[in-house]
Motif scaffolding. Structure first.
Motif, PDB file in Angstrom:
ATOM      1  N   THR A  75      -0.981   4.147   9.117  1.00 33.54           N
ATOM      2  CA  THR A  75       0.153   3.212   9.246  1.00 33.54           C
ATOM      3  C   THR A  75       0.559   2.736   7.861  1.00 33.54           C
ATOM      4  O   THR A  75       0.817   1.548   7.651  1.00 33.54           O
ATOM      5  N   GLY A  76       0.605   3.656   6.908  1.00 36.32           N
ATOM      6  CA  GLY A  76       1.016   3.307   5.557  1.00 36.32           C
ATOM      7  C   GLY A  76       2.518   3.507   5.382  1.00 36.32           C
ATOM      8  O   GLY A  76       3.242   3.705   6.346  1.00 36.32           O
ATOM      9  N   LYS A  77       2.999   3.487   4.161  1.00 36.24           N
ATOM     10  CA  LYS A  77       4.410   3.674   3.791  1.00 36.24           C
ATOM     11  C   LYS A  77       5.340   2.787   4.586  1.00 36.24           C
ATOM     12  O   LYS A  77       5.538   1.634   4.241  1.00 36.24           O
ATOM     13  N   THR A  78       5.864   3.258   5.711  1.00 38.19           N
ATOM     14  CA  THR A  78       6.836   2.438   6.467  1.00 38.19           C
ATOM     15  C   THR A  78       6.137   1.454   7.403  1.00 38.19           C
ATOM     16  O   THR A  78       6.797   0.677   8.081  1.00 38.19           O
ATOM     17  N   ALA A  79       4.836   1.475   7.478  1.00 39.13           N
ATOM     18  CA  ALA A  79       4.047   0.537   8.284  1.00 39.13           C
ATOM     19  C   ALA A  79       4.463   0.540   9.751  1.00 39.13           C
ATOM     20  O   ALA A  79       4.643  -0.506  10.367  1.00 39.13           O
ATOM     21  N   ALA A  80       4.639   1.733  10.304  1.00 42.86           N
ATOM     22  CA  ALA A  80       4.954   1.924  11.726  1.00 42.86           C
ATOM     23  C   ALA A  80       6.275   1.293  12.139  1.00 42.86           C
ATOM     24  O   ALA A  80       6.491   1.000  13.306  1.00 42.86           O
TER      25      ALA A  80
END
Length: 132
Positions: A27-32
């Motif tokens: 759940t990295g980058k856009t954080a889901a």
């Protein structure tokens, strides 16, 4: 067993998902939150009644109805209910004694051909005749 030793039942609680903690977490980058758009932004809060920009149902339907705040009096025809006309003193209590009137009734209006003659007998401001 003390209150300090209490624990939740096995499997009843889950640890909070920590979003935005690197690619390896899943759940990295856009954080889901997906890619772009209003819902991906910080501070987004969907308004109650929001339909994605479409005119909300409450605004599409016509406004109907009206509720008056004025208290309408309970009408008594003294020609039909002669017991009210024969009272010595006319108040809410004496009328309730001779005629069945609900407790929710706040005002009474006396109508009929001879209702004006009863004006001198009335001793309550909530009881009126057609004349006053």
């Amino acid at each position: 067993m003390g209150i300090e030793n209490l624990k939740p039942a096995e499997g009843s609680t889950h640890s909070r998902k920590r979003v935005g903690r690197g690619q390896a977490s899943g759940t990295g980058k856009t954080a889901a939150r997906g890619q772009k758009g209003q819902k991906s932004r910080t501070g987004y809060k969907r308004k109650r009644n929001f339909e994605g920009g479409q005119q909300p149902l409450a605004k599409r339907l016509p406004k109907i109805g009206f509720h008056s705040n004025t208290v309408k009096p309970y009408v008594i025809n003294i020609e039909k209910i002669k017991a009210v006309a024969e009272l010595e003193e006319i108040t809410m209590e004496t009328i309730r004694g001779v005629h069945k009137v609900a407790n929710s009734v706040a005002k009474i209006k006396l109508v009929g051909a001879k209702a004006k003659d009863l004006a001198s007998k009335i001793k309550d401001e909530n009881v009126t005749t057609t004349g006053n």
